[in-house]
Enzyme design. Structure first.
Site, PDB file in Angstrom:
ATOM      1  N   GLU A  76      29.922  47.583  11.321  1.00  0.00           N
ATOM      2  CA  GLU A  76      29.861  49.009  11.632  1.00  0.00           C
ATOM      3  C   GLU A  76      29.202  49.243  12.994  1.00  0.00           C
ATOM      4  O   GLU A  76      29.834  49.060  14.019  1.00  0.00           O
ATOM      5  CB  GLU A  76      29.180  49.758  10.482  1.00  0.00           C
ATOM      6  N   MET A  77      27.948  49.605  13.036  1.00  0.00           N
ATOM      7  CA  MET A  77      27.337  49.953  14.319  1.00  0.00           C
ATOM      8  C   MET A  77      26.715  48.748  15.023  1.00  0.00           C
ATOM      9  O   MET A  77      26.501  48.771  16.227  1.00  0.00           O
ATOM     10  CB  MET A  77      26.334  51.089  14.095  1.00  0.00           C
TER      11      MET A  77
END
Length: 341
Positions: A139-140
């Protein structure tokens, strides 16, 4: 069937006597059922992270700040977009390097009342939930310690943290507390259904009223989608076609949790297609059809998942009711993000 159709026509004429598969709902019983869905008057905040306006304002900035991703191209709103019921209009959310994630992003609305976060319930608080996507490689893809360094280089962020957390400043824990506080303020708006519950009989259509009765009767939707937020906050295998994602079983290792996913809220559901943890249910009509059929048969399928004999008109009424659970779209003012000085 003739008797059922007869009473449907009476309902259309305005008489408060509603037909369901097991008998009749009188006006007083209808009012009791409606009362089960009345909105709460306040937002619960945990003792260990009480609400302050300064903390919520800071959390909003962090929620929309791309500095929370490795390449500074993603923020929390990348998966939880306010324009789409705080989800995204894709079957799967998009993560680092533009790659799709394994699941559809769940909404962050009304999470102040939740006991578990994520489809599989692996987080027990919004603070814990906030950390997961930030540090996830898919994800991030950034460590919170690196985020602390980025934010510490920005004077206005130093001031904002010192205001929200006097004497503490920018820490990993305070970052998560600020985001959690902001997310608890994200509450679905007042809907036509809410106005009907409060006594405005013309707030929803006759079709939607029939759908409400079906929802709490023959269609059995309320067995999982209960309470004002239309979720029991429990985990069920609803028999979706996806047999690769083991759901909550991956967290608990318990056979009863095999393929089980958390019951999603139905609030703002009209703005949140596609549906299901895998985004495989494209419209509300498709969702209802899935439940009519009872889902894929397998040992772990919830005993609550039983084929339901609904007519095409019943399906239409249920969908019309669910649409009343969404509010008018409201513009969200974007925060001004601090810049290095």
């Amino acid at each position: 069937m003739r008797r059922y159709s007869h009473w449907r026509r009476i309902l259309a004429g305005g008489v408060l006597l509603l037909a369901v598969h097991a008998g009749w709902i009188q006006a007083d019983e209808l009012d009791k059922t409606k009362a089960l869905y009345k909105r709460p008057s306040s937002i619960p905040f945990p003792v260990q992270n009480p609400y302050t306006p300064e903390k919520a304002a800071l959390g909003k900035m962090l929620f929309f700040d791309p500095r929370f991703s490795r390449d500074q191209n993603l923020n929390c709103a990348s998966c939880h977009n306010p324009s789409f019921g705080w989800e995204v209009p894709f079957a799967k959310a998009i993560g680092a390097a533009g790659a799709p994630l394994r699941r559809q992003s769940p909404t962050v609305l009304n999470r102040a009342w939740a006991s578990h976060m994520f489809w599989d319930g692996r987080a027990s608080s919004l603070e814990e939930q906030a950390k997961g996507p930030i540090e996830s490689k898919a994800e991030m893809d950034i460590k919170l310690g690196d985020v602390v360094k980025r934010l510490s280089a920005v004077g206005d962020y130093r001031k904002a943290f010192n205001t929200a957390f006097p004497g503490e400043g920018i820490t990993e824990n305070n970052i998560l507390k600020a985001i959690g506080t902001y997310e608890r303020t994200l509450v679905s708006g007042t809907t036509p259904f809410d106005r009907w519950v409060e006594g405005n009989d013309s707030a929803i259509s006759t079709s939607a009223k029939r759908g409400f009765v079906l929802f709490n009767g023959k269609a059995r939707c309320n067995l999982c989608h209960s309470g004002w937020n239309f979720t029991d906050e429990k985990f069920h295998d609803i028999g979706t076609a996806d047999d690769l994602d083991k759901g909550r079983f991956e967290i608990t290792g318990k056979q009863e949790d095999l393929y089980a996913m958390k019951t999603p809220t139905l609030r703002e559901v009209a703005h949140r297609s596609p549906y299901g943890h895998d985004g495989s249910l494209t419209t509300l009509d498709v969702v209802v059809q899935h439940y009519i059929q009872g889902g894929a048969p397998r040992p772990s399928r919830s005993p609550l998942m039983q084929p339901v004999p609904l007519t095409n008109e019943d399906v239409k009424d249920l969908v019309e009711f669910m649409k009343t659970l969404s509010s008018d779209s409201a513009a969200i003012a974007m925060p001004n993000l601090p810049v290095p000085q």
